[in-house]
Structures are given as C-alpha cells and as structure tokens.
Write a protein that holds these residues in place. Structure first.
Motif, PDB file in Angstrom:
ATOM      1  N   MET A   1      17.501 -24.436   2.244  1.00 51.58           N
ATOM      2  CA  MET A   1      16.922 -24.529   0.921  1.00 51.58           C
ATOM      3  C   MET A   1      16.067 -25.781   0.846  1.00 51.58           C
ATOM      4  N   ILE A   2      14.885 -25.662   0.213  1.00 50.81           N
ATOM      5  CA  ILE A   2      14.061 -26.824  -0.059  1.00 50.81           C
ATOM      6  C   ILE A   2      14.091 -27.066  -1.565  1.00 50.81           C
ATOM      7  N   THR A   3      14.212 -28.341  -1.959  1.00 50.34           N
ATOM      8  CA  THR A   3      14.412 -28.637  -3.374  1.00 50.34           C
ATOM      9  C   THR A   3      13.587 -29.835  -3.826  1.00 50.34           C
ATOM     10  N   PHE A   4      13.337 -29.855  -5.145  1.00 48.31           N
ATOM     11  CA  PHE A   4      12.830 -31.034  -5.834  1.00 48.31           C
ATOM     12  C   PHE A   4      13.199 -30.908  -7.304  1.00 48.31           C
ATOM     13  N   ASN A   5      13.997 -31.840  -7.792  1.00 49.68           N
ATOM     14  CA  ASN A   5      14.417 -31.868  -9.196  1.00 49.68           C
ATOM     15  C   ASN A   5      15.012 -30.534  -9.661  1.00 49.68           C
ATOM     16  N   GLU A   6      16.118 -30.163  -9.035  1.00 48.59           N
ATOM     17  CA  GLU A   6      16.798 -28.905  -9.352  1.00 48.59           C
ATOM     18  C   GLU A   6      18.214 -29.158  -9.865  1.00 48.59           C
ATOM     19  N   VAL A   7      18.389 -30.227 -10.630  1.00 49.14           N
ATOM     20  CA  VAL A   7      19.735 -30.611 -11.066  1.00 49.14           C
ATOM     21  C   VAL A   7      20.413 -29.524 -11.890  1.00 49.14           C
ATOM     22  N   ASN A   8      19.642 -28.706 -12.605  1.00 50.87           N
ATOM     23  CA  ASN A   8      20.230 -27.664 -13.447  1.00 50.87           C
ATOM     24  C   ASN A   8      20.697 -26.446 -12.660  1.00 50.87           C
ATOM     25  N   HIS A   9      20.256 -26.330 -11.429  1.00 47.41           N
ATOM     26  CA  HIS A   9      20.589 -25.149 -10.624  1.00 47.41           C
ATOM     27  C   HIS A   9      21.484 -25.459  -9.429  1.00 47.41           C
ATOM     28  N   ILE A  10      21.476 -26.696  -8.958  1.00 49.57           N
ATOM     29  CA  ILE A  10      21.972 -26.968  -7.610  1.00 49.57           C
ATOM     30  C   ILE A  10      23.454 -26.636  -7.423  1.00 49.57           C
ATOM     31  N   ASP A  11      24.302 -26.953  -8.388  1.00 51.13           N
ATOM     32  CA  ASP A  11      25.731 -26.653  -8.231  1.00 51.13           C
ATOM     33  C   ASP A  11      25.975 -25.152  -8.132  1.00 51.13           C
ATOM     34  N   ASP A  12      25.286 -24.393  -8.981  1.00 55.06           N
ATOM     35  CA  ASP A  12      25.493 -22.936  -9.002  1.00 55.06           C
ATOM     36  C   ASP A  12      24.999 -22.278  -7.721  1.00 55.06           C
ATOM     37  N   VAL A  13      23.860 -22.738  -7.203  1.00 57.48           N
ATOM     38  CA  VAL A  13      23.336 -22.091  -6.003  1.00 57.48           C
ATOM     39  C   VAL A  13      24.177 -22.445  -4.777  1.00 57.48           C
ATOM     40  N   ILE A  14      24.695 -23.676  -4.706  1.00 58.90           N
ATOM     41  CA  ILE A  14      25.564 -24.049  -3.584  1.00 58.90           C
ATOM     42  C   ILE A  14      26.832 -23.196  -3.595  1.00 58.90           C
ATOM     43  N   LYS A  15      27.393 -23.002  -4.766  1.00 54.40           N
ATOM     44  CA  LYS A  15      28.566 -22.135  -4.893  1.00 54.40           C
ATOM     45  C   LYS A  15      28.229 -20.704  -4.503  1.00 54.40           C
ATOM     46  N   ASN A  16      27.036 -20.252  -4.880  1.00 53.46           N
ATOM     47  CA  ASN A  16      26.598 -18.885  -4.622  1.00 53.46           C
ATOM     48  C   ASN A  16      26.471 -18.581  -3.130  1.00 53.46           C
ATOM     49  N   ILE A  17      26.094 -19.581  -2.326  1.00 59.46           N
ATOM     50  CA  ILE A  17      25.881 -19.342  -0.887  1.00 59.46           C
ATOM     51  C   ILE A  17      26.995 -19.949  -0.051  1.00 59.46           C
ATOM     52  N   SER A  18      28.159 -20.107  -0.640  1.00 62.62           N
ATOM     53  CA  SER A  18      29.285 -20.725   0.074  1.00 62.62           C
ATOM     54  C   SER A  18      29.774 -19.873   1.245  1.00 62.62           C
ATOM     55  N   PHE A  19      29.323 -18.618   1.331  1.00 62.07           N
ATOM     56  CA  PHE A  19      29.711 -17.760   2.452  1.00 62.07           C
ATOM     57  C   PHE A  19      28.967 -18.117   3.736  1.00 62.07           C
ATOM     58  N   ALA A  20      27.924 -18.957   3.642  1.00 59.60           N
ATOM     59  CA  ALA A  20      27.154 -19.329   4.831  1.00 59.60           C
ATOM     60  C   ALA A  20      27.952 -20.267   5.732  1.00 59.60           C
ATOM     61  N   ASP A  21      27.694 -20.218   7.042  1.00 54.13           N
ATOM     62  CA  ASP A  21      28.383 -21.091   8.000  1.00 54.13           C
ATOM     63  C   ASP A  21      27.947 -22.543   7.868  1.00 54.13           C
ATOM     64  N   GLU A  22      26.698 -22.762   7.450  1.00 57.91           N
ATOM     65  CA  GLU A  22      26.220 -24.109   7.179  1.00 57.91           C
ATOM     66  C   GLU A  22      25.182 -24.028   6.063  1.00 57.91           C
ATOM     67  N   ILE A  23      25.096 -25.094   5.279  1.00 56.90           N
ATOM     68  CA  ILE A  23      24.115 -25.173   4.201  1.00 56.90           C
ATOM     69  C   ILE A  23      23.294 -26.439   4.414  1.00 56.90           C
ATOM     70  N   ILE A  24      21.979 -26.253   4.579  1.00 54.60           N
ATOM     71  CA  ILE A  24      21.077 -27.368   4.818  1.00 54.60           C
ATOM     72  C   ILE A  24      20.048 -27.409   3.693  1.00 54.60           C
ATOM     73  N   VAL A  25      19.932 -28.571   3.053  1.00 48.78           N
ATOM     74  CA  VAL A  25      18.977 -28.740   1.956  1.00 48.78           C
ATOM     75  C   VAL A  25      17.971 -29.823   2.343  1.00 48.78           C
TER      76      VAL A  25
END
Length: 243
Positions: A1-25
C-alpha cells in the motif's frame, strides 16, 4: 500500500488485509498522524519515501515484497469476505497460468453508493505475481502495470470509499491533473482551445447523460462536474509548464 495522509482510513484497511502474510506500507511523509498509527501496528512494515509519482512509488513497493503474490490496495479500499476467499482460492491453485488479476470496484461518495457517473465499469489490477509485473514508467498517473502473462477479472468486487466530500474529490482531481499534465509535457503535447473548452464539456456530457450520472442524484452531478473540472485543470497546469 502507498499512502499519504490517510489517518481516517489506515486502521480499518490494516484490519481488512490482516489475512496477508506481510503488510508493507510506503508512506510519503504523512503529516496527519498516519505514520504514528502505522507504527502501532506490529504486523506492518512502514517505509517513508519521497513521492515522485504513482508509478515510481508502486514499482518501489513491488521490490520490497518478500512473497510471490502481491496484493495492492489503497487506504480507502476494502476487500469483502467473498473477494478475500476468491483471492486465496486463485493464488493457491497448483497450476495457475494467470499471473495478473483485475478487481471490479464499487464506489462510494461518503456512505452513498455511486452506481453510474462513469464508475459502473471500473476495473483495476490489484493482484499479481511479482516477477511478471512492472508498472509502465511512461504513465505517472492512472498507472498501468505491464503484465507478462495471462490476466483474469475476479467475480467478487472491491469496495472503494474514495470520496469524503466535494472538496476532497476536487483536491484529488487537481493532484491527478497536475501529474497528467507533466506526463503530457514530457510527450511534447501542447494545450489549445479544444483542450480547454471542448474536452471538459464533453467529459461532463458523457458522464452525466451517456453514463447516466444524473441517476446518482446530486452526488452524480458533483462527480461529473469535478471530473470535467479535472480535465480543464490538467491543461491549465500543462500551459503553466510551457510558460
């Protein structure tokens, strides 16, 4: 995931993709608290990197991935349970010749579903085998991956909460338009009367009437108007580059 100023979304999207083996932002030095929230997630690798353009950032992100299959997601997108199941099924097929998957997206203006306005046929590449893909470096906005192999469109759809309000969408259009102007400048394209007047007018008419944006109510009018504005702004920025 690439981000800039996503404080309103970031917690929900990380939870949403928790099935991934690794999460790189890959974050472009957010200033709204996004980085602090990312650091609170122990299962996330966060890399701060200057933003040049979307293609450059995505190609860099691809290089950081450890596994064969890469899922790209934007902070305002969500994987539904059905799509998650389909993703896992596809990548675990023993003899899968498909190396790139496209997702259909359902768009939302705040919490209101946008069914028309040019969004009804939207598909985008989001899942692929890392060794078979690279983003086209000539397209620095609305980036397009070059897939060396077979592609497939998945049946289940992704949710896209892409518009918080009209000002938010306007700022997005201006950002994309500025990058598109730079892309056109590098190709030697010069703006003229046709670009400033006919193209924005046609964009609005096409999305509002032919693509039935009028059926999306006031949100449809706003989206179609701002999409046309984005076309106009692109050539304003292109003219600035020549000046």
């Amino acid at each position: 995931m690439i981000t800039f100023n996503e404080v309103n979304h970031i917690d929900d999207v990380i939870k949403n993709i928790s099935f991934a083996d690794e999460i790189i932002v890959i974050d472009s030095f957010s200033t709204d608290g996004t980085i602090e929230k990312l650091k609170s997630h122990k299962n996330v690798t966060t890399i701060c990197r200057e933003f040049k353009n979307f293609t450059d950032q995505r190609n860099f992100a691809l290089q950081q991935a450890s596994y064969d299959w890469v899922l790209f997601i934007d902070a305002d997108e969500r994987i539904t349970p059905l799509l998650q199941k389909e993703i896992i099924t596809e990548i675990n097929k023993p003899y899968n010749e498909v190396v790139g998957f496209m997702f259909r997206r359902l768009f939302y203006f705040k919490q209101n579903r946008i069914r028309f306005s040019g969004f009804q046929t939207d598909t985008t590449y989001r899942l692929f085998k890392k060794e078979f893909v690279k983003y086209n470096e000539t397209k620095i906005v609305h980036e397009m991956p070059l897939i060396n192999g077979k592609s497939k469109v998945l049946k289940s759809k992704m949710l896209h909460y892409c518009i918080d309000n009209a000002n938010h969408y306007k700022s997005k259009m201006e950002h994309y338009a500025s990058l598109k102007a730079l892309e056109l400048f590098k190709k030697g394209k010069k703006p003229n009367f046709f670009h400033f007047y006919f193209k924005p007018f046609y964009k609005f008419i096409y999305n509002y009437f032919i693509r039935l944006g009028l059926l999306d109510g006031k949100e449809g009018f706003t989206l179609c108007y701002l999409s046309a504005y984005g076309v106009y702004y692109r050539y304003v920025e292109l003219k600035k580059l020549y000046n």
